[in-house]
Design a protein around this motif. Structure first.
Motif, PDB file in Angstrom:
ATOM      1  N   TYR A  29      60.158  92.309  44.776  1.00 28.06           N
ATOM      2  CA  TYR A  29      61.468  91.773  44.411  1.00 28.06           C
ATOM      3  C   TYR A  29      62.559  92.366  45.289  1.00 28.06           C
ATOM      4  O   TYR A  29      63.541  91.692  45.618  1.00 28.06           O
ATOM      5  N   VAL A  33      60.100  87.614  40.484  1.00 33.00           N
ATOM      6  CA  VAL A  33      58.715  87.545  40.938  1.00 33.00           C
ATOM      7  C   VAL A  33      57.894  87.100  39.736  1.00 33.00           C
ATOM      8  O   VAL A  33      57.874  87.781  38.707  1.00 33.00           O
ATOM      9  N   ASP A  82      58.295  82.812  43.095  1.00 33.52           N
ATOM     10  CA  ASP A  82      58.926  84.050  43.544  1.00 33.52           C
ATOM     11  C   ASP A  82      60.094  83.667  44.454  1.00 33.52           C
ATOM     12  O   ASP A  82      59.998  82.689  45.202  1.00 33.52           O
ATOM     13  N   PRO A 136      62.378  80.332  40.656  1.00 40.32           N
ATOM     14  CA  PRO A 136      62.308  81.766  40.382  1.00 40.32           C
ATOM     15  C   PRO A 136      63.465  82.123  39.449  1.00 40.32           C
ATOM     16  O   PRO A 136      64.614  82.236  39.878  1.00 40.32           O
TER      17      PRO A 136
END
Length: 390
Positions: A22, A115, A214, A336
Protein backbone atom coordinates in the motif's frame (compact mmCIF):
# COMPACT_ATOMS: atom_id res chain seq x y z
CA UNK A 1 -14.44 31.77 2.03
CA UNK A 2 -11.62 31.42 -0.47
CA UNK A 3 -11.96 29.48 -3.71
CA UNK A 4 -10.25 26.09 -3.92
CA UNK A 5 -8.60 24.73 -7.07
CA UNK A 6 -7.57 21.31 -8.34
CA UNK A 7 -3.98 21.77 -9.51
CA UNK A 8 -2.87 18.17 -9.99
CA UNK A 9 -4.03 14.57 -9.74
CA UNK A 10 -2.57 11.14 -10.40
CA UNK A 11 -3.04 7.48 -9.68
CA UNK A 12 -1.43 4.09 -9.87
CA UNK A 13 -2.73 1.45 -12.21
CA UNK A 14 -5.63 -0.51 -10.71
CA UNK A 15 -5.51 -4.30 -10.56
CA UNK A 16 -3.78 -7.12 -8.69
CA UNK A 17 -0.17 -6.34 -7.76
CA UNK A 18 1.34 -9.01 -5.49
CA UNK A 19 4.74 -7.32 -5.58
CA UNK A 20 3.41 -3.93 -4.44
CA UNK A 21 2.51 -2.65 -0.97
CA UNK A 22 0.00 0.00 0.00
CA UNK A 23 2.93 2.32 0.59
CA UNK A 24 4.45 1.77 -2.85
CA UNK A 25 1.08 2.16 -4.59
CA UNK A 26 0.50 5.44 -2.76
CA UNK A 27 3.96 6.66 -3.74
CA UNK A 28 3.19 5.98 -7.40
CA UNK A 29 -0.04 7.98 -7.17
CA UNK A 30 1.59 10.80 -5.24
CA UNK A 31 4.45 11.15 -7.71
CA UNK A 32 1.98 11.14 -10.61
CA UNK A 33 -0.02 13.92 -8.96
CA UNK A 34 3.11 16.02 -8.39
CA UNK A 35 4.24 15.52 -11.99
CA UNK A 36 0.81 16.55 -13.32
CA UNK A 37 0.97 20.11 -11.92
CA UNK A 38 1.44 22.28 -15.04
CA UNK A 39 4.01 24.73 -13.67
CA UNK A 40 5.85 22.25 -11.47
CA UNK A 41 5.36 21.51 -7.79
CA UNK A 42 7.51 21.26 -4.67
CA UNK A 43 5.97 18.81 -2.15
CA UNK A 44 7.32 21.02 0.65
CA UNK A 45 4.40 23.35 -0.16
CA UNK A 46 1.88 20.84 1.23
CA UNK A 47 0.37 22.11 4.48
CA UNK A 48 -1.89 19.17 5.32
CA UNK A 49 -3.02 15.77 4.08
CA UNK A 50 -6.18 13.67 4.17
CA UNK A 51 -5.95 10.01 3.20
CA UNK A 52 -8.87 7.63 2.72
CA UNK A 53 -8.79 3.87 3.27
CA UNK A 54 -11.06 1.14 4.60
CA UNK A 55 -8.17 -1.08 5.68
CA UNK A 56 -9.13 -4.31 3.92
CA UNK A 57 -7.41 -7.25 5.58
CA UNK A 58 -6.78 -5.29 8.77
CA UNK A 59 -3.46 -3.89 7.58
CA UNK A 60 -2.25 -0.82 9.49
CA UNK A 61 -5.73 0.18 10.69
CA UNK A 62 -4.22 2.71 13.07
CA UNK A 63 -2.25 5.65 11.68
CA UNK A 64 -2.46 4.42 8.09
CA UNK A 65 -2.53 8.02 6.86
CA UNK A 66 0.84 9.01 8.36
CA UNK A 67 2.19 5.61 7.29
CA UNK A 68 1.87 6.60 3.63
CA UNK A 69 2.57 10.33 3.86
CA UNK A 70 5.78 9.75 5.81
CA UNK A 71 6.75 7.14 3.23
CA UNK A 72 6.52 9.68 0.39
CA UNK A 73 8.60 12.23 2.27
CA UNK A 74 5.98 14.49 3.82
CA UNK A 75 7.72 14.38 7.16
CA UNK A 76 5.76 16.17 9.85
CA UNK A 77 2.85 17.25 7.64
CA UNK A 78 -0.40 16.83 9.60
CA UNK A 79 -2.29 13.85 8.19
CA UNK A 80 -5.79 12.60 8.95
CA UNK A 81 -7.10 9.20 7.93
CA UNK A 82 -10.64 9.36 6.52
CA UNK A 83 -12.87 6.27 6.62
CA UNK A 84 -16.29 6.32 4.98
CA UNK A 85 -16.20 2.91 3.30
CA UNK A 86 -16.06 3.20 -0.50
CA UNK A 87 -16.45 6.99 -0.21
CA UNK A 88 -13.34 7.40 1.95
CA UNK A 89 -11.18 9.35 -0.49
CA UNK A 90 -14.15 11.26 -1.88
CA UNK A 91 -14.57 12.61 1.62
CA UNK A 92 -10.81 13.23 1.84
CA UNK A 93 -11.22 15.52 -1.19
CA UNK A 94 -14.05 17.32 0.61
CA UNK A 95 -11.91 17.72 3.75
CA UNK A 96 -9.09 19.16 1.66
CA UNK A 97 -11.44 21.67 0.04
CA UNK A 98 -12.77 22.69 3.44
CA UNK A 99 -9.23 23.20 4.79
CA UNK A 100 -8.37 25.45 1.86
CA UNK A 101 -11.63 27.38 1.89
CA UNK A 102 -11.37 28.01 5.63
CA UNK A 103 -7.92 29.56 5.27
CA UNK A 104 -6.20 26.94 7.43
CA UNK A 105 -4.10 25.69 4.51
CA UNK A 106 -2.96 26.86 1.08
CA UNK A 107 -2.06 23.48 -0.42
CA UNK A 108 -3.55 20.16 0.68
CA UNK A 109 -2.96 16.59 -0.45
CA UNK A 110 -6.07 14.38 -0.63
CA UNK A 111 -5.96 10.76 -1.66
CA UNK A 112 -6.57 7.16 -0.81
CA UNK A 113 -5.37 3.60 -1.23
CA UNK A 114 -6.44 0.00 -0.82
CA UNK A 115 -4.91 -3.45 -1.22
CA UNK A 116 -7.65 -6.05 -1.66
CA UNK A 117 -6.34 -8.91 -3.78
CA UNK A 118 -3.96 -10.58 -1.33
CA UNK A 119 -6.74 -11.90 0.89
CA UNK A 120 -8.91 -14.97 0.36
CA UNK A 121 -12.35 -14.50 -1.18
CA UNK A 122 -13.96 -15.21 2.19
CA UNK A 123 -11.75 -12.64 3.95
CA UNK A 124 -12.38 -10.04 1.25
CA UNK A 125 -16.12 -10.68 1.49
CA UNK A 126 -15.89 -10.11 5.25
CA UNK A 127 -14.04 -6.81 4.88
CA UNK A 128 -16.40 -5.57 2.19
CA UNK A 129 -19.28 -6.48 4.48
CA UNK A 130 -18.16 -4.23 7.31
CA UNK A 131 -19.35 -1.29 5.22
CA UNK A 132 -22.90 -2.60 5.51
CA UNK A 133 -25.08 -2.76 8.60
CA UNK A 134 -23.05 -5.13 10.76
CA UNK A 135 -25.61 -6.86 12.95
CA UNK A 136 -28.50 -7.42 10.55
CA UNK A 137 -26.79 -7.50 7.14
CA UNK A 138 -23.23 -8.79 7.42
CA UNK A 139 -23.73 -11.25 10.29
CA UNK A 140 -26.85 -12.66 8.64
CA UNK A 141 -24.82 -13.48 5.54
CA UNK A 142 -25.91 -10.68 3.22
CA UNK A 143 -23.20 -9.67 0.74
CA UNK A 144 -22.90 -6.35 -1.09
CA UNK A 145 -23.80 -7.97 -4.36
CA UNK A 146 -26.86 -9.31 -2.57
CA UNK A 147 -27.79 -5.85 -1.29
CA UNK A 148 -27.46 -4.25 -4.72
CA UNK A 149 -29.33 -7.18 -6.27
CA UNK A 150 -32.24 -6.29 -4.01
CA UNK A 151 -32.03 -2.71 -5.25
CA UNK A 152 -31.94 -3.90 -8.86
CA UNK A 153 -34.91 -6.22 -8.35
CA UNK A 154 -36.92 -3.44 -6.74
CA UNK A 155 -36.11 -1.02 -9.56
CA UNK A 156 -37.03 -3.60 -12.20
CA UNK A 157 -40.31 -4.38 -10.50
CA UNK A 158 -41.28 -0.74 -9.94
CA UNK A 159 -40.10 0.84 -13.19
CA UNK A 160 -39.75 -2.01 -15.67
CA UNK A 161 -35.96 -1.72 -15.86
CA UNK A 162 -34.47 -4.67 -17.75
CA UNK A 163 -31.37 -6.83 -17.53
CA UNK A 164 -30.43 -5.54 -20.99
CA UNK A 165 -30.40 -1.98 -19.65
CA UNK A 166 -28.16 -3.09 -16.76
CA UNK A 167 -25.91 -4.76 -19.31
CA UNK A 168 -25.65 -1.58 -21.37
CA UNK A 169 -23.93 0.05 -18.39
CA UNK A 170 -21.27 -2.66 -18.50
CA UNK A 171 -20.84 -2.42 -22.28
CA UNK A 172 -20.43 1.37 -22.17
CA UNK A 173 -17.98 1.38 -19.28
CA UNK A 174 -15.86 -1.44 -20.66
CA UNK A 175 -15.64 0.40 -23.98
CA UNK A 176 -14.30 3.43 -22.11
CA UNK A 177 -12.05 1.36 -19.86
CA UNK A 178 -10.46 -0.27 -22.89
CA UNK A 179 -9.08 3.20 -23.68
CA UNK A 180 -7.70 3.73 -20.16
CA UNK A 181 -4.19 2.33 -19.58
CA UNK A 182 -4.79 2.44 -15.80
CA UNK A 183 -7.91 0.23 -15.95
CA UNK A 184 -7.94 -3.18 -14.32
CA UNK A 185 -10.43 -4.69 -16.80
CA UNK A 186 -9.33 -2.78 -19.88
CA UNK A 187 -11.24 -4.76 -22.46
CA UNK A 188 -14.55 -4.41 -24.26
CA UNK A 189 -17.57 -6.64 -23.76
CA UNK A 190 -20.79 -7.21 -25.68
CA UNK A 191 -24.41 -7.19 -24.57
CA UNK A 192 -24.39 -10.95 -24.93
CA UNK A 193 -21.29 -11.22 -22.72
CA UNK A 194 -22.91 -9.16 -19.98
CA UNK A 195 -26.31 -10.84 -20.09
CA UNK A 196 -25.11 -14.44 -20.36
CA UNK A 197 -22.34 -14.23 -17.76
CA UNK A 198 -22.68 -16.31 -14.57
CA UNK A 199 -25.19 -14.94 -12.07
CA UNK A 200 -23.57 -13.47 -8.95
CA UNK A 201 -26.76 -12.37 -7.20
CA UNK A 202 -29.89 -12.47 -9.32
CA UNK A 203 -30.49 -10.36 -11.40
CA UNK A 204 -26.82 -9.26 -11.36
CA UNK A 205 -24.35 -11.19 -13.48
CA UNK A 206 -20.58 -11.12 -13.26
CA UNK A 207 -20.42 -8.26 -15.79
CA UNK A 208 -22.77 -6.18 -13.63
CA UNK A 209 -20.28 -6.21 -10.73
CA UNK A 210 -17.00 -4.33 -10.27
CA UNK A 211 -13.79 -6.21 -9.44
CA UNK A 212 -11.78 -6.13 -6.24
CA UNK A 213 -8.68 -4.03 -6.81
CA UNK A 214 -5.37 -2.77 -5.50
CA UNK A 215 -4.55 0.86 -6.18
CA UNK A 216 -4.04 4.42 -5.01
CA UNK A 217 -4.96 7.92 -6.17
CA UNK A 218 -4.02 11.45 -5.11
CA UNK A 219 -5.16 15.01 -5.79
CA UNK A 220 -3.64 18.39 -4.91
CA UNK A 221 -5.97 21.21 -3.83
CA UNK A 222 -4.72 24.81 -3.66
CA UNK A 223 -6.17 28.14 -2.60
CA UNK A 224 -6.94 31.10 -4.82
CA UNK A 225 -4.01 32.89 -3.18
CA UNK A 226 -1.40 30.52 -4.63
CA UNK A 227 -3.04 28.83 -7.62
CA UNK A 228 -1.34 31.12 -10.16
CA UNK A 229 2.01 29.71 -9.04
CA UNK A 230 0.98 26.30 -10.35
CA UNK A 231 -1.15 26.77 -13.47
CA UNK A 232 -2.39 29.25 -16.05
CA UNK A 233 -5.50 27.11 -16.66
CA UNK A 234 -7.16 26.81 -13.26
CA UNK A 235 -9.73 24.13 -12.43
CA UNK A 236 -11.97 25.43 -9.67
CA UNK A 237 -13.72 23.21 -7.16
CA UNK A 238 -17.00 24.97 -7.89
CA UNK A 239 -19.11 22.92 -5.52
CA UNK A 240 -18.89 20.09 -3.03
CA UNK A 241 -21.67 18.40 -1.12
CA UNK A 242 -22.09 15.39 1.13
CA UNK A 243 -24.88 13.39 2.67
CA UNK A 244 -25.42 10.47 5.02
CA UNK A 245 -28.19 7.96 5.58
CA UNK A 246 -28.98 4.76 7.44
CA UNK A 247 -26.20 2.25 6.83
CA UNK A 248 -28.52 -0.71 6.34
CA UNK A 249 -30.60 -0.90 3.18
CA UNK A 250 -33.48 -2.41 5.14
CA UNK A 251 -33.54 0.69 7.36
CA UNK A 252 -34.46 3.02 4.48
CA UNK A 253 -37.83 3.97 3.06
CA UNK A 254 -36.97 3.01 -0.51
CA UNK A 255 -34.78 0.45 -2.25
CA UNK A 256 -34.85 2.40 -5.52
CA UNK A 257 -32.93 5.53 -4.57
CA UNK A 258 -29.95 6.67 -2.51
CA UNK A 259 -31.02 9.81 -0.63
CA UNK A 260 -27.45 10.57 0.49
CA UNK A 261 -26.49 10.98 -3.18
CA UNK A 262 -29.42 13.30 -3.82
CA UNK A 263 -28.58 15.45 -0.79
CA UNK A 264 -24.90 15.60 -1.74
CA UNK A 265 -25.74 16.58 -5.32
CA UNK A 266 -28.20 19.28 -4.26
CA UNK A 267 -25.57 20.85 -1.98
CA UNK A 268 -22.84 20.68 -4.65
CA UNK A 269 -25.09 22.16 -7.35
CA UNK A 270 -26.17 24.98 -5.05
CA UNK A 271 -22.59 25.87 -4.14
CA UNK A 272 -21.50 25.74 -7.78
CA UNK A 273 -24.50 27.70 -9.06
CA UNK A 274 -25.14 25.09 -11.76
CA UNK A 275 -27.42 22.15 -12.38
CA UNK A 276 -27.19 18.76 -14.06
CA UNK A 277 -27.97 20.29 -17.46
CA UNK A 278 -24.73 22.30 -17.26
CA UNK A 279 -22.47 19.26 -16.90
CA UNK A 280 -20.19 18.14 -19.72
CA UNK A 281 -19.27 14.77 -18.14
CA UNK A 282 -19.62 12.83 -14.90
CA UNK A 283 -17.84 10.08 -13.03
CA UNK A 284 -20.42 8.19 -10.95
CA UNK A 285 -20.18 5.34 -8.47
CA UNK A 286 -20.99 2.20 -10.47
CA UNK A 287 -19.91 -0.56 -8.09
CA UNK A 288 -22.78 -2.51 -9.64
CA UNK A 289 -24.62 -1.69 -12.85
CA UNK A 290 -27.77 -0.76 -10.95
CA UNK A 291 -25.74 1.79 -8.96
CA UNK A 292 -25.03 3.79 -12.12
CA UNK A 293 -28.71 3.79 -13.07
CA UNK A 294 -29.67 4.95 -9.57
CA UNK A 295 -27.03 7.69 -9.82
CA UNK A 296 -28.63 9.02 -13.02
CA UNK A 297 -31.83 9.60 -11.08
CA UNK A 298 -30.33 10.73 -7.76
CA UNK A 299 -28.06 13.26 -9.49
CA UNK A 300 -30.88 14.72 -11.60
CA UNK A 301 -29.75 13.41 -14.98
CA UNK A 302 -33.28 12.07 -15.54
CA UNK A 303 -36.56 11.60 -13.70
CA UNK A 304 -37.27 8.70 -11.36
CA UNK A 305 -37.65 5.46 -13.24
CA UNK A 306 -36.18 6.83 -16.49
CA UNK A 307 -32.55 5.74 -16.07
CA UNK A 308 -33.07 2.61 -18.16
CA UNK A 309 -34.30 4.76 -21.02
CA UNK A 310 -31.36 7.14 -20.52
CA UNK A 311 -28.74 4.42 -20.88
CA UNK A 312 -30.54 3.09 -23.96
CA UNK A 313 -30.62 6.55 -25.55
CA UNK A 314 -26.82 6.72 -25.81
CA UNK A 315 -26.69 10.12 -24.10
CA UNK A 316 -24.25 8.85 -21.44
CA UNK A 317 -21.84 7.30 -23.93
CA UNK A 318 -18.49 8.95 -24.55
CA UNK A 319 -19.80 10.85 -27.59
CA UNK A 320 -23.21 11.58 -26.05
CA UNK A 321 -24.63 14.75 -24.52
CA UNK A 322 -23.52 13.73 -21.01
CA UNK A 323 -20.67 11.19 -21.05
CA UNK A 324 -20.63 9.14 -17.84
CA UNK A 325 -17.62 7.18 -16.58
CA UNK A 326 -15.21 7.96 -19.38
CA UNK A 327 -12.53 6.38 -17.16
CA UNK A 328 -14.31 3.04 -17.36
CA UNK A 329 -15.88 3.57 -13.97
CA UNK A 330 -15.52 1.18 -11.07
CA UNK A 331 -16.83 -1.54 -13.37
CA UNK A 332 -13.87 -1.49 -15.77
CA UNK A 333 -11.25 0.79 -14.24
CA UNK A 334 -11.53 -0.99 -10.87
CA UNK A 335 -12.56 -0.30 -7.29
CA UNK A 336 -9.74 -0.12 -4.72
CA UNK A 337 -12.13 1.05 -2.04
CA UNK A 338 -10.11 3.77 -0.35
CA UNK A 339 -8.78 5.15 -3.65
CA UNK A 340 -11.99 5.24 -5.70
CA UNK A 341 -13.24 8.77 -4.96
CA UNK A 342 -9.84 10.36 -5.55
CA UNK A 343 -9.50 8.23 -8.69
CA UNK A 344 -12.67 9.79 -10.05
CA UNK A 345 -11.09 13.20 -9.48
CA UNK A 346 -8.04 12.05 -11.46
CA UNK A 347 -10.32 11.51 -14.47
CA UNK A 348 -12.01 14.89 -13.93
CA UNK A 349 -8.59 16.56 -13.87
CA UNK A 350 -7.55 14.78 -17.07
CA UNK A 351 -10.75 15.71 -18.90
CA UNK A 352 -10.74 19.36 -17.83
CA UNK A 353 -7.03 19.65 -18.65
CA UNK A 354 -7.59 18.16 -22.11
CA UNK A 355 -5.24 15.30 -21.25
CA UNK A 356 -7.61 12.31 -21.41
CA UNK A 357 -6.25 10.97 -24.70
CA UNK A 358 -8.72 9.04 -26.81
CA UNK A 359 -11.23 9.23 -23.94
CA UNK A 360 -11.30 13.03 -24.21
CA UNK A 361 -14.72 14.67 -24.39
CA UNK A 362 -15.19 17.79 -26.48
CA UNK A 363 -14.15 21.05 -24.74
CA UNK A 364 -15.59 20.37 -21.25
CA UNK A 365 -16.17 23.17 -18.75
CA UNK A 366 -18.06 21.42 -15.92
CA UNK A 367 -17.48 17.91 -14.62
CA UNK A 368 -18.96 16.02 -11.67
CA UNK A 369 -17.68 13.21 -9.45
CA UNK A 370 -19.99 11.07 -7.30
CA UNK A 371 -18.65 8.68 -4.64
CA UNK A 372 -20.86 6.42 -2.48
CA UNK A 373 -20.01 4.59 0.73
CA UNK A 374 -21.46 1.10 1.15
CA UNK A 375 -24.97 0.83 -0.23
CA UNK A 376 -25.63 4.52 0.41
CA UNK A 377 -24.76 5.24 4.03
CA UNK A 378 -22.64 8.17 2.80
CA UNK A 379 -22.11 10.02 -0.46
CA UNK A 380 -20.04 12.95 -1.68
CA UNK A 381 -20.38 14.95 -4.90
CA UNK A 382 -17.91 17.44 -6.37
CA UNK A 383 -18.43 19.82 -9.28
CA UNK A 384 -15.29 21.05 -11.06
CA UNK A 385 -15.11 24.02 -13.41
CA UNK A 386 -12.44 24.80 -15.96
CA UNK A 387 -12.14 28.56 -15.76
CA UNK A 388 -12.16 29.83 -19.32
CA UNK A 389 -9.62 32.62 -19.70
CA UNK A 390 -10.99 35.59 -21.70
Amino acid sequence: MRDAYLIGAGQSAYGAFPDESYRSLFRTAFEAAVESVPAGFDPDAIDEAFVGTLGVGGRQLGLSGPAVTEHVGLGGVPCTRVENACAASGFSIRQAVQAVKSGMADVVLAGGFEVMTDASSDATKYWLGVSGETEWERLSGTTFSGVYAQMASAHMERYGTTREQLSRVAVKNHENGARNPKAQLGFECTLEDAQSAPVVADPLTLYHCCPTSDGAACALIASEDVVESYTDDPIRVAGVGAGSDAVGLFQRESYTEIPASRRAAEAAYEMAGVGPDDLDFAEVHDCFAIAELLAYEDLGFCERGESGDLIESGRTERDGDLPVNTSGGLKSKGHPIGATGAGQVVEAFAQLSGEAGDRQVDDPVYGLTHNVGGSGGAAVVCVFEREVMV
